[in-house]
Scaffold this active site. Structure first.
Site, PDB file in Angstrom:
ATOM      1  N   ARG A  85       0.805  -1.217   0.000  1.00  0.00           N
ATOM      2  CA  ARG A  85       0.000   0.000   0.000  1.00  0.00           C
ATOM      3  C   ARG A  85       0.840   1.271   0.000  1.00  0.00           C
ATOM      4  NH1 ARG A  85      -4.538   0.706   4.507  1.00  0.00           N
ATOM      5  NH2 ARG A  85      -5.110  -1.312   3.604  1.00  0.00           N
ATOM      6  N   HIS A 105      -8.508  -3.169  -7.699  1.00  0.00           N
ATOM      7  CA  HIS A 105      -8.199  -2.456  -6.451  1.00  0.00           C
ATOM      8  C   HIS A 105      -9.496  -2.201  -5.679  1.00  0.00           C
ATOM      9  CE1 HIS A 105      -5.175  -0.207  -4.168  1.00  0.00           C
ATOM     10  NE2 HIS A 105      -6.057   0.770  -3.997  1.00  0.00           N
ATOM     11  N   TYR A 143     -17.009  14.184 -14.926  1.00  0.00           N
ATOM     12  CA  TYR A 143     -16.778  15.311 -15.831  1.00  0.00           C
ATOM     13  C   TYR A 143     -15.438  15.250 -16.550  1.00  0.00           C
ATOM     14  CZ  TYR A 143     -20.636  17.356 -13.154  1.00  0.00           C
ATOM     15  OH  TYR A 143     -21.837  17.580 -12.550  1.00  0.00           O
TER      16      TYR A 143
END
Length: 762
Positions: A39, A85, A129
Site C-alpha cells: 500500500r 483495487h 466530468y
C-alpha cells in the site's frame, strides 16, 4: 428445524483458545506488513505503489494510449475498483488526479482533460466530468509488458491478472518521487531530473566501485515540479543522499521572468516610477498551495507582524506571479525576503527518506548508489528475460519457416497429398520429416498464401532469424554485452529527456543560500502606545493609546480590575504567577479593547489553580525583586525571566503553603529594601544583602513567629520611605529618618512609623 447428526462437526471445535495479546499482535502484524508491502511504499524497480500501478494497467487495458482518444475518468475508476483495487472510488480518483497534475509530478503519467485541480489548492472536478489517457512517459514505463519481462499474478478475485511491476526503462522512482506513511515507517522521495539520473547510472555501470561523491558531481539533487531554489550546500545534499535520510530546504523563486536565453532574472525586484519598486515571486516551493500562501502573507500584514510589507497581490495566469508591495521604497529587499522566508512557507523543508521496497519486497532506506545499483540489476534482469522470451519466439518461428521452405520445395507433392489423402497430416510428417507444428501450419495456409512461398524470401527470413538468435545468445552469455546494451538504451532515453527539451530542462535551481542575516522580528513591530488592562479573573486586552488608568473600563459580570498600565506594542510583558512561574506575552499580540478581551490562559499554559501576582514590562538588563509569602526572596535579571514557550519558566521554587507573593522592579538608583509583615513589623536593609539568582527560594528577608510577609519595596535611603496617605486627598508622606528600622537582613523588625497604612501595603 434442522436435525444435527452426531457425526456432524461441532462448530465450537473451530474456536481456538489463545491469549488475547498474542492473537491481537499476530493480526496487527499481518495488517502492518500488508500496509508496508502492498500500500504505502513504492517498489524500487518501477517507483509505483499498487494503486498507481493498477490505475495505469487498467488504462492500458482500456487502450488509452498517448495517441488515442480520451475516456471518462469514471470509466477508469470503475475498472480499477471493480477488477484490481477494491477500495473507495474517491481514493482511487485522487491517486489518478495526482498522476495528471504537472505541479505534483515532475513527469506526469496521466494526461487529463478537464479540471484536474490547480496549484491554488482547488480540487479536481468529479470523475464524471473529466477525461484521461496515458502520457508517453507512462507508455515508456510500461513498454515490454508483452515480452515476458515480468511476472503476473491473479487479481483479488482471481478473474484476471495484473503485472507485479512495470518493466520500462524509465527511472520512475527517482524521476517522479513518492511519499507515503505505513505502520512504523514512512517514505518521502523528491522528484529528480531524468538526464541527471541517467548520467549517474551510466557512471555506475562503467565503474561499479564509483564513489558517492563522483555520482553527486552529475546528480545534483531534487528537480521539483514547481521549480524553486534548493538552498542547501552541496555537502549537505550529498550527505543526505549518501545515507538516504536528510532535510532539504526549498525556497520560492524571486524573479521578474526569464531573459531571451531562458535564464531567470535573480533579484525579483521590479522597478516602478519615482524610485518605487515591488518584489515578484515566479515559483513557489513544492507542495505549498498558492492560495494558502497568499492567505498566510495577508494575515501577517493584518496582524502587523510584518510592518515593512504593505500589500500582496496575486497576478498569476498560467505562470505564477505574486507581487509583494513594500511599505516604502527605503525598505531593504533582502530584509523583506529573509523575513518572508522565516515567517511563511516561502521556505520549507523537504524531509528526504529513501525508504523503498527492493526486488525481494523488503523495505529499507537506501543511499543513492545502492538504489541505483539495485535498479540497474533489475533492468539487467528485465533485459535477460526479454531476450529469453525473444529466443523462444525465434525458435518457434524458425521451426515454421523450415516447414514452409520444405513445402515450397515440394509444393506439387504437398498439394497432391492434401487432395488424395483422407488424413494428409501424418503422411506429410512421415514423408518430409515434418514436426506436428510444421504440418499443422502448412495445412492451415490459405491457397492465396501459396504464391508467397518464395524460397529467397524464406531463406532471407531464416538467415535474419538465425543471426538475431546468435546475437541474443551472445547477449545472454556476456555480462559486458548486457551492460553495453543497457547503456545504449539509457543514452536513447537521455536524448528524449535531454536538458534542451521542454520536459527535460531542469526546473529547480541548486544554489547555496547566503549566510542568514541576523535581525530581530521585534524590530519590525510597529511601535504604538497601548493601555493594557488585566481583570481579576484573568481577562486581558490592550486599548489603543495611553488612556487614563483610573478610567471606567468595562468588565464581565462578577469580574473587576486587577492591573492596568501603559506600554508600547513593541514591549514584552512578564506575567508572574504565584506558583513561581513566569510567562512572556508580546504587547502587539494582545486582543483589542472593543470587548472584554480574551482569557490570558488561552495564550499561555497557566495552571488552573494558580493566580496571577503581577504583570511587569520587560526591560533589557532590568532586575526584579521576588519574594514569597514566607519572607524569603531574591533578585533576578529580567533577561533570565523571559520564556520562549507557552509553558513559561519556573523561577521561584515553591511548595505547599509557600507562594510567590510580591514582584517589584528594582530601580537602578535604589540601594535598600523595606519589608513589612502581616504582624506589622518593618525592617530595612541594604539591597546588596539580597542575592542575584536565576532560580531558587532565595534568602530570608524578614523573620516571623506567625503570619507572613505583607509587602516589600526598594528605595534610595537618602530619599526616605514614602507611602500614600489614606482618604481621598492623595497626599504622600515621606519618612526620612529610617535608622530605627535599619537592621541586618532576616531581622524581625519593629512597628512602622506613625501614619503607615493599616493594610500594611507600601
Amino acid at each position: 428445524m434442522a436435525i444435527t447428526k452426531d457425526t456432524d462437526p461441532d462448530p465450537f471445535d473451530a474456536i481456538v483458545d489463545a491469549p488475547f495479546d498474542s492473537a491481537l499482535s499476530e493480526r496487527y502484524l499481518v495488517y502492518a506488513l500488508s500496509t508496508i508491502t502492498a500500500r504505502s511504499l513504492p517498489d524500487l524497480r518501477d517507483g509505483l505503489k499498487p494503486v498507481h500501478r493498477r490505475l495505469l494497467w487498467a488504462m492500458r487495458q482500456l487502450k488509452l494510449d498517448a495517441n488515442g482518444a480520451f475516456k471518462k475518468s469514471a470509466r477508469v475508476v470503475g475498472d480499477v475498483i471493480g477488477k484490481y483495487h477494491p477500495h473507495g472510488d474517491q481514493s482511487v480518483y485522487d491517486a489518478m488526479v495526482r498522476l495528471a497534475q504537472d505541479f505534483a509530478l515532475r513527469y506526469p503519467l496521466v494526461e487529463g482533460q478537464g479540471n484536474f485541480g490547480n496549484i491554488d489548492g482547488d480540487n479536481a472536478a468529479a470523475y464524471r466530468y473529466t477525461e484521461a489517457r496515458l502520457t508517453r512517459t507512462a507508455m515508456r514505463l510500461m513498454s515490454g509488458l508483452e515480452d515476458g519481462t515480468v511476472d503476473f499474478h491473479p487479481t483479488y478475485n482471481g478473474e484476471d491478472e495484473e503485472p507485479d511491476i512495470f518493466p520500462g526503462l524509465f527511472p520512475n522512482l527517482l524521476a517522479n518521487g513518492s511519499s507515503g506513511i505505513a505502520v512504523g515507517m514512512a517514505t518521502n522521495i523528491p522528484s529528480h531530473n531524468v538526464a541527471e539520473i541517467v548520467d549517474a547510472t551510466l557512471l555506475l555501470i562503467d565503474n561499479p566501485a564509483v564513489e558517492h561523491e563522483q555520482l553527486m558531481e552529475v546528480f545534483h539533487g531534487p528537480d521539483l515540479p514547481t521549480g524553486g531554489v534548493v538552498v542547501e550546500s552541496p555537502a549537505a545534499i550529498s550527505a543526505a543522499y549518501a545515507s538516504g535520510r536528510g532535510a532539504i530546504r526549498v525556497r520560492a523563486r524571486f524573479s521578474t521572468g526569464r531573459d531571451a536565453d531562458g535564464n531567470w532574472e535573480e533579484t525579483g525586484i521590479e522597478k516602478l516610477g519615482g524610485g518605487q519598486w515591488q518584489l515578484v515571486i515566479s515559483e513557489i516551493p513544492y507542495q505549498v498551495q498558492k492560495g494558502k500562501l497568499i492567505e498566510q502573507i495577508a494575515q501577517l500584514i493584518a496582524d502587523k507582524k510584518l510592518p515593512i510589507l504593505e500589500d500582496v497581490r496575486d497576478e498569476s495566469d498560467e505562470q505564477i506571479r505574486l507581487v509583494l508591495v513594500p511599505k516604502s521604497r527605503n525598505i531593504d529587499p533582502d530584509l523583506l525576503k529573509e523575513s518572508l522566508y522565516r515567517l511563511t512557507d516561502l521556505e520549507n523543508r523537504f524531509g528526504l527518506n529513501l525508504n523503498v521496497l527492493d526486488a525481494r519486497r523488503t523495505p529499507g532506506v537506501l543511499g543513492l548508489k545502492l538504489l541505483l545499483q539495485e535498479w540497474v540489476i533489475s533492468q539487467i534482469d528485465i533485459l535477460l528475460r526479454r531476450s529469453r522470451y525473444r529466443l523462444e519466439k525465434i525458435a518457434a518461428r524458425l521451426e515454421l519457416v523450415g516447414g514452409y521452405i520444405i513445402a515450397y520445395l515440394n509444393l506439387d507433392r504437398i498439394i497432391e497429398i492434401i487432395r488424395t489423402e483422407d488424413e494428409p497430416k501424418p503422411v506429410m510428417m512421415a514423408e518430409f520429416d515434418l514436426t506436428d507444428r510444421q504440418a499443422e501450419a502448412i495445412l492451415n495456409m490459405r491457397l492465396r498464401s501459396l504464391r508467397k512461398l518464395e524460397e529467397m524470401e524464406l531463406r532471407k527470413e531464416l538467415d535474419d532469424l538465425v543471426a538475431e538468435q546468435e546475437e541474443l545468445q551472445k547477449l545472454l552469455d556476456s555480462p559486458a554485452k548486457q551492460r553495453t546494451r543497457l547503456k545504449r538504451d539509457l543514452n536513447a532515453l537521455r536524448k528524449e529527456y535531454a536538458e534542451d527539451t521542454p520536459l527535460g530542462r531542469r526546473r529547480t535551481t541548486i544554489a547555496e543560500a547566503a549566510p542568514t542575516r541576523e535581525f530581530s522580528m521585534d524590530a519590525m513591530i510597529e511601535k504604538e502606545p497601548v493601555t493594557v488592562i488585566l481583570s481579576a479573573k484573568g481577562w486581558i486586552r490592550a486599548a489603543k493609546g495611553h488612556l487614563a488608568l483610573d478610567g471606567d473600563f468595562k468588565f464581565k459580570e462578577g469580574d473587576g480590575p486587577a492591573h492596568a498600565f501603559h506600554c508600547q506594542t513593541t514591549d514584552k510583558l512578564l506575567v508572574a504567577v504565584d506558583n513561581g512561574r513566569f510567562y512572556t506575552l508580546g504587547a502587539d499580540k494582545l486582543p483589542g479593547a472593543r470587548g472584554f478581551g480574551e482569557p490570558i490562559r488561552t495564550m499561555v499554559d497557566i495552571d488552573p489553580e494558580a493566580q496571577i501576582v503581577d504583570v511587569v514590562i520587560y526591560k533589557a538588563k532590568g532586575q526584579l525583586l521576588l519574594a514569597a509569602n514566607t519572607g524569603r526572596g531574591f533578585a533576578a535579571e529580567m533577561d533570565e525571566l523571559l520564556a520562549e514557550t507557552r509553558k513559561g519558566r519556573g523561577v521561584v521554587s515553591t511548595k505547599p503553603g509557600v507562594k510567590l507573593a510580591v514582584v517589584r522592579e528594582i530601580a537602578p538608583e535604589h540601594d535598600h529594601v523595606a519589608v513589612i509583615g502581616d504582624n506589622r513589623k518593618l525592617v530595612l536593609f541594604a539591597l546588596s544583602e539580597v542575592p542575584l539568582l536565576a532560580k531558587g527560594q532565595g534568602v530570608t528577608l524578614q523573620r516571623y513567629k506567625d503570619g507572613g510577609m505583607a509587602d516589600l519595596v526598594t528605595l534610595k535611603l537618602e530619599d526616605g520611605l514614602s507611602w500614600t496617605m489614606g482618604g481621598d486627598t492623595g497626599r504622600t508622606r515621606t519618612e526620612k529618618d529610617l535608622l530605627p528600622w535599619k537592621v541586618a537582613r532576616g531581622a524581625a523588625g519593629r512597628l512602622p512609623p506613625n501614619g503607615f497604612p493599616r493594610d500594611n501595603k507600601f
